[in-house]
Design an enzyme around this catalytic site. Sequence first.
Site, PDB file in Angstrom:
ATOM      1  CE  LYS A  92       1.042   4.785  13.905  1.00  0.00           C
ATOM      2  NZ  LYS A  92      -0.279   4.450  13.603  1.00  0.00           N
TER       3      LYS A  92
ATOM      4  CG  ASP B 159      -0.179   1.231  14.820  1.00  0.00           C
ATOM      5  OD1 ASP B 159       0.950   1.104  13.901  1.00  0.00           O
ATOM      6  OD2 ASP B 159      -0.727   2.108  14.674  1.00  0.00           O
TER       7      ASP B 159
ATOM      8  N   GLY C 254       0.592   9.123  10.370  1.00  0.00           N
ATOM      9  CA  GLY C 254       0.463   9.159   9.044  1.00  0.00           C
ATOM     10  C   GLY C 254       0.912  10.208   8.283  1.00  0.00           C
TER      11      GLY C 254
ATOM     12  CE  LYS D 185       2.907   1.668  11.914  1.00  0.00           C
ATOM     13  NZ  LYS D 185       1.817   2.088  11.162  1.00  0.00           N
TER      14      LYS D 185
ATOM     15  N   GLY E  46      -6.767  -0.213   3.319  1.00  0.00           N
ATOM     16  CA  GLY E  46      -5.259  -0.139   3.426  1.00  0.00           C
ATOM     17  C   GLY E  46      -4.809   0.515   4.532  1.00  0.00           C
TER      18      GLY E  46
ATOM     19  CD  GLU F 227       6.641  13.965  10.376  1.00  0.00           C
ATOM     20  OE1 GLU F 227       7.596  14.454  10.713  1.00  0.00           O
ATOM     21  OE2 GLU F 227       5.624  13.529  11.197  1.00  0.00           O
TER      22      GLU F 227
ATOM     23  CB  THR G 145      -0.863   0.066   1.352  1.00  0.00           C
ATOM     24  OG1 THR G 145      -1.636  -1.310   1.307  1.00  0.00           O
ATOM     25  CG2 THR G 145      -1.972   1.119   1.294  1.00  0.00           C
TER      26      THR G 145
ATOM     27  N   GLY H 246      -3.370   5.080   5.317  1.00  0.00           N
ATOM     28  CA  GLY H 246      -3.695   5.095   3.779  1.00  0.00           C
ATOM     29  C   GLY H 246      -2.596   5.538   3.126  1.00  0.00           C
TER      30      GLY H 246
END
Length: 437
Positions: free
Chosen positions: A206, A202, A135, A106, A188, A130, A14, A303
Amino acid sequence: MMNEVRVGLLGLGTIGLGAARILIEQNSLISKRLGKNVRLVAACDRSLDRTFDLDFSDVRLSDQASDITTADDIDLVIELIGGYEPARTFVTQAIEHGKHIVTANKALIAKHGDELFALAEKHGVSIGFEAAVGGGIPCLKTLREGLAANHITAIYGILNGTCNYILTRMENEGLDFSEVLNDAQSLGYAEADPTFDIEGIDTAHKLSIISAMAFGSTIHFDEVFTEGISKISADDILAAKDLGYRIKLLGIAKPHGDQVEMRVHPTLVPLNAQIAQVSDSYNAVQISGDFVEHTISFGRGAGERPTASAVIADVMDIARVFPDGSNHLAPPMGFISSARTRLATMPMNEVNCEYYLRFMVKDEPGVIAAITTILADQGISLEAVIQKERHKRQLVPVTLLTHETNEGNLQQAIARITQHPHIDANVLILRKERFDA
Ligand code: NDP
Ligand code: HSE
């Protein structure tokens, strides 16, 4: 100054395809902004037996990562395969071959970032990451550069697009999370293993990165208190709304002297708070500093296109100073490496919160009194007690909102309450934030 930066790409999933798309389709814009060309020379994916909606006729394709990480004609490697391994091995190999690195991974940075930063410093190359947090939102650049003059006093983030998308659809359509997860995957947004999203891992990856950057600490992902959204039902979302709150999966980090509080959990936020307005796959990161006061960054948190936008911004930052190494960029974690220390993580039972508690109880006289007596005994005062349903044979929910108390104290109270014969051992404990600063 060299006039061309040659890029190799690992992973054509993706985000990899999104990054390739920008490098190919926005090539002229990138050249005008940089005064030099950024060229996609080669790309690698283990599954090349499929059609791509991009013209790769000028790009060398391979299913072997070493064709990228060791190639003489590549200056910068973008890693977009994801996960801890073999990403760590590939990135290490690329650094050892003198290549700059950009990644959206990450998991990799949270677990192996400090080791990779040290290796990159030794080899005089840069690491951009970044896209690993928020995102498409340039929140790390904001923190590292725009807020560099501040002591950071708090971070609150909606940091997972998949969970925010799921919670939004659960609220709007009354669905349970399992019914929406497939849609998040097909859009995605989700990780290769979506339990990383829904169990809060996740977000913890982060939070550990952004917290370490904020407070000048090394990264300690495995110490983040982590709860996901899998136990939240559409009924909980409606009950919270009736009380004037929305449930969001938040990552929260605050400094306390030489300790840092880091926690990820579903959180009740007042319906009128800015962060409560963040819906769908959008993320928001609220960072407070001693001089700037409060800032909030908002944008798509997952995305293809938004994430690829952040990946290529990092490529351009490095390309701008290329062929120099890290000396012309801010240090990756915002502090010079010798100034970063190991800050201890505050134990969760020392953290203070307000709580939303949902007990399932037999509708018998004295049950609510038993709960409130034990809470009073533990010095926990209440903002509200709600029992709407009445049913003689089934368990019914009793919901309480507490004022601020200590997590350890709260857990002791719950342990005592659930010994009562008419109270179920499964208690939903949600934490509440005010956002009234
Ligand atoms: P995908 O799974 O869509 O893409 C990864 C690609 O890499 C797949 O084509 C995969 O092949 C390939 N791959 C995996 N292992 C290897 C290997 N050993 N050698 C060669 N190719 C390999 O993931 P995403 O693009 O969604 O994510 C990429 C990274 O970006 C991850 O670190 C993710 O956490 C991060 N990210 C993703 C965001 C998102 O919205 N999706 C947002 C922000 C960050 P196969 O299909 O066969 O597994
Ligand atoms: N799976 C992640 C999310 C991708 O949903 O936020 C962006 O990091």
